[in-house]
Design a protein around this motif. Sequence first.
Motif, PDB file in Angstrom:
ATOM      1  N   ARG A   1       0.837  -1.209   0.000  1.00  0.00           N
ATOM      2  CA  ARG A   1       0.000   0.000   0.000  1.00  0.00           C
ATOM      3  C   ARG A   1       0.865   1.250   0.000  1.00  0.00           C
ATOM      4  N   ALA A   2       1.912   1.257   0.817  1.00  0.00           N
ATOM      5  CA  ALA A   2       2.812   2.410   0.837  1.00  0.00           C
ATOM      6  C   ALA A   2       3.429   2.620  -0.536  1.00  0.00           C
TER       7      ALA A   2
ATOM      8  N   GLY B   1       8.421   2.410   3.364  1.00  0.00           N
ATOM      9  CA  GLY B   1       7.966   1.691   4.550  1.00  0.00           C
ATOM     10  C   GLY B   1       6.639   0.997   4.361  1.00  0.00           C
ATOM     11  N   ALA B   2       5.800   1.107   5.386  1.00  0.00           N
ATOM     12  CA  ALA B   2       4.489   0.450   5.381  1.00  0.00           C
ATOM     13  C   ALA B   2       3.419   1.470   5.729  1.00  0.00           C
ATOM     14  N   LEU B   3       2.276   1.358   5.099  1.00  0.00           N
ATOM     15  CA  LEU B   3       1.139   2.236   5.380  1.00  0.00           C
ATOM     16  C   LEU B   3      -0.072   1.346   5.631  1.00  0.00           C
ATOM     17  N   PHE B   4      -0.437   1.223   6.896  1.00  0.00           N
ATOM     18  CA  PHE B   4      -1.541   0.345   7.268  1.00  0.00           C
ATOM     19  C   PHE B   4      -2.881   0.964   6.878  1.00  0.00           C
TER      20      PHE B   4
ATOM     21  N   MET C   1       7.940   5.161   6.749  1.00  0.00           N
ATOM     22  CA  MET C   1       6.865   5.864   6.054  1.00  0.00           C
ATOM     23  C   MET C   1       6.768   7.311   6.555  1.00  0.00           C
ATOM     24  N   ALA C   2       7.055   7.536   7.808  1.00  0.00           N
ATOM     25  CA  ALA C   2       6.853   8.857   8.414  1.00  0.00           C
ATOM     26  C   ALA C   2       8.141   9.664   8.533  1.00  0.00           C
ATOM     27  N   ARG C   3       9.060   9.478   7.615  1.00  0.00           N
ATOM     28  CA  ARG C   3      10.335  10.218   7.686  1.00  0.00           C
ATOM     29  C   ARG C   3      10.064  11.711   7.806  1.00  0.00           C
TER      30      ARG C   3
END
Length: 161
Positions: free
Chosen positions: A77-78, A85-88, A146-148
């Motif tokens: 998804r990310a 990264g990952a995006l839930f 994901m949140a850099r």
Amino acid sequence: MLLQQAIRWNLFQLAQAVARAEGDGIPAKGVTAQGYGGQYFWDTEIYVVPFFVYTSPLYARNALRFRYTMLPAARRRAQDLTQDGALFPWRTINGEEASAYYAAGTAQYHIDADIAFAVSKYVNTTGDEEFMAREGVDILVETARMARPDGRRGGEVGPRR
């Protein structure tokens, strides 16, 4: 008396919802209604997991392990949304976004922070280093990627434009 009754009702709601989970995520509305079709929401990590961290840590661990099984879908998804990264997902059953409204589901970036909060709360409270080493660290690393804070994508160098 009325306040005590309300508290007991809410404790019952939590108990019946986790009883239905059977090792998977804790579904919205538990067994009290058909709404949401068994979908799993981010609310679990903010409102439900912290309660179970202190009362029944095994249930908290199971909910977080269920999120861990969604990590491959969160990574896809990310990537689909041009993120590292990952995006839930906001709403899910199997790790894929299940919201009927694309704009709402796609805008929900805070979910990664909610999940990271729950992992940290669980490990810091229980001292479950085995969970952290096997599952928790992967969740925390991928949500952090994901949140850099500098907004850079992987491999970028130099000043951000």
